[in-house]
Scaffold this motif. Structure first.
Motif, mmCIF file in Angstrom:
data_model
loop_
_atom_site.group_PDB
_atom_site.id
_atom_site.type_symbol
_atom_site.label_atom_id
_atom_site.label_comp_id
_atom_site.label_asym_id
_atom_site.label_seq_id
_atom_site.Cartn_x
_atom_site.Cartn_y
_atom_site.Cartn_z
ATOM 1 N N CYS A 91 0.216 4.216 0.651
ATOM 2 C CA CYS A 91 -0.271 5.351 1.434
ATOM 3 C C CYS A 91 0.865 5.877 2.322
ATOM 4 O O CYS A 91 1.824 5.169 2.622
ATOM 5 C CB CYS A 91 -1.489 4.963 2.277
ATOM 6 S SG CYS A 91 -1.139 3.925 3.701
ATOM 7 N N CYS B 66 -6.318 4.312 6.608
ATOM 8 C CA CYS B 66 -6.239 3.871 5.215
ATOM 9 C C CYS B 66 -7.212 2.717 5.002
ATOM 10 O O CYS B 66 -7.222 1.750 5.751
ATOM 11 C CB CYS B 66 -4.815 3.435 4.881
ATOM 12 S SG CYS B 66 -4.679 2.749 3.215
ATOM 13 N N CYS C 185 0.855 -1.182 0.000
ATOM 14 C CA CYS C 185 0.000 0.000 0.000
ATOM 15 C C CYS C 185 0.890 1.230 0.000
ATOM 16 O O CYS C 185 1.688 1.429 0.910
ATOM 17 C CB CYS C 185 -0.907 -0.003 1.221
ATOM 18 S SG CYS C 185 -2.092 1.353 1.167
ATOM 19 N N TYR D 76 -7.163 0.536 2.769
ATOM 20 C CA TYR D 76 -6.522 -0.661 2.222
ATOM 21 C C TYR D 76 -5.710 -1.399 3.287
ATOM 22 O O TYR D 76 -5.960 -2.553 3.575
ATOM 23 C CB TYR D 76 -5.614 -0.273 1.049
ATOM 24 C CG TYR D 76 -6.372 0.295 -0.126
ATOM 25 C CD1 TYR D 76 -6.795 -0.539 -1.151
ATOM 26 C CD2 TYR D 76 -6.675 1.650 -0.203
ATOM 27 C CE1 TYR D 76 -7.489 -0.030 -2.237
ATOM 28 C CE2 TYR D 76 -7.372 2.169 -1.279
ATOM 29 C CZ TYR D 76 -7.779 1.330 -2.293
ATOM 30 O OH TYR D 76 -8.469 1.831 -3.356
ATOM 31 N N CYS D 77 -4.700 -0.704 3.872
ATOM 32 C CA CYS D 77 -3.802 -1.387 4.800
ATOM 33 C C CYS D 77 -4.179 -1.121 6.256
ATOM 34 O O CYS D 77 -3.559 -1.669 7.164
ATOM 35 C CB CYS D 77 -2.356 -0.985 4.538
ATOM 36 S SG CYS D 77 -2.022 0.732 4.943
HETATM 37 ZN ZN LIG Z 1 -2.496 2.141 3.190
#
Ligand SMILES: [Zn+2]
Length: 308
Positions: A243, A274, A241, A276-277
């Motif tokens: 980010c 985040c 990820c 995603y992660c």
């Molecule tokens: Zn992330």
């Protein structure tokens, strides 16, 4: 070895084969999300598909598969970069009760207003450039069927996909008919359909359970042991990820100081997680003051374009 993608070419160069298998990377991608099994299956198939499609494109950038659903799954996003870095997220409806056997249509399209979009975002996109977006009609019961439909209508190359995933493993196989024989000399007996039909016929025997239980090279050997296949160097895939705290700071700048001040007044800090992660970024009043002190509108606009 797993978490990798392998390309193969059949001897007459008329058909390409790709396999992908993830376990560690796929499990890491799900960590903390606690997806219900049916969501895990669907997402795992999309992840495998994104890698197969990404590796199949002559394109440097990010391929995203986005599903906006009107069922229990409101939003599913899988992003795969050309180097096979992949990340994924699912937003479920708050009151979602996902049945174990729910399939694609039941999860994202029960009301018939689900949307499936393929986005290609070039690596070095100019701010004025818009990423390519293709709308994928939600026709079919599986991710593979839906994508095959889409590819049949959007490009000339005949492509078939086999995808299988559970909470442990995400796997896929792609078979593609190539536009020409790659320069190989033809003989009178050469039938352009022959290799395609033969390999397709063999691959069609593939079962979901087989894909989940066997390593990809084993499957390839079982299916195509009589074929002359050239295997290319496997390419590692990983969950990554991109980010960062800096990107979140840019999001706050775009949000604007008044809005951020309001959040600070209410909660004492700004917390951004985040999708995603699941990394949590916290900005206290001092951090926020710094974010806006270093406000540079040009760099903000430039950087925010790459946030996701
Ligand atoms: Zn992330």
């Amino acid at each position: 070895m797993s978490d990798q993608l392998t390309k193969y070419l059949f001897a007459d160069r008329s058909v390409r084969l790709q396999t992908v298998e993830l376990d560690t990377a796929w499990q890491a991608m799900q960590q903390g999300h606690d997806y219900p099994p049916a969501i895990g299956r669907l997402l795992g198939e999309l992840v495998a598909a994104s890698l197969l499609l990404s590796a199949n494109l002559k394109f440097d950038g990010t391929l995203a598969l986005q599903l906006q659903g009107d069922g229990d799954a409101r939003l599913i996003v899988v992003e795969c970069r050309s180097n096979l870095d992949v990340r994924a997220t699912v937003k479920l409806r708050e009151d979602a009760v996902v049945a174990d056997d729910a399939g694609l249509q039941a999860l994202v399209n029960p009301g018939g207003t689900g949307r499936f979009t393929v986005v290609l975002d070039p690596q070095h996109r100019q701010p004025s450039q818009v990423p390519y977006q293709g709308i994928v009609p939600l026709v079919g019961e599986t991710v593979a069927e839906v994508l095959e439909h889409y590819m049949a209508s959007s490009e000339q190359l005949q492509t078939r996909l086999w995808l299988a995933a559970d909470l442990e493993r995400s796997t896929g196989l792609l078979l593609q008919r190539l536009p020409n024989d790659g320069g190989k000399e033809k003989t009178a007996e050469d039938d352009p359909d022959e290799t395609w039909n033969r390999t397709l016929h063999l691959a069609e025997t593939l079962k979901r359970e087989e894909m989940l239980e066997n390593a990809a090279p084993t499957l390839v050997h079982r299916l195509f042991w009589q074929e002359e296949l050239t295997a290319f160097e496997p390419m590692p895939a990983r969950f990554h990820c991109p980010c960062s705290r800096e990107k979140v700071a840019n999001v706050l700048r775009v949000l604007g100081q008044p809005e951020v001040e309001e959040i600070l007044a209410e909660s004492g800090e700004v917390k951004v997680k985040c999708d995603y992660c699941l990394t949590a970024y916290r900005f206290d009043p001092v951090d926020c003051a710094e974010v806006f002190a270093s406000n540079d509108p040009v760099s903000v606009r430039h950087k925010s374009g790459n946030t996701h």
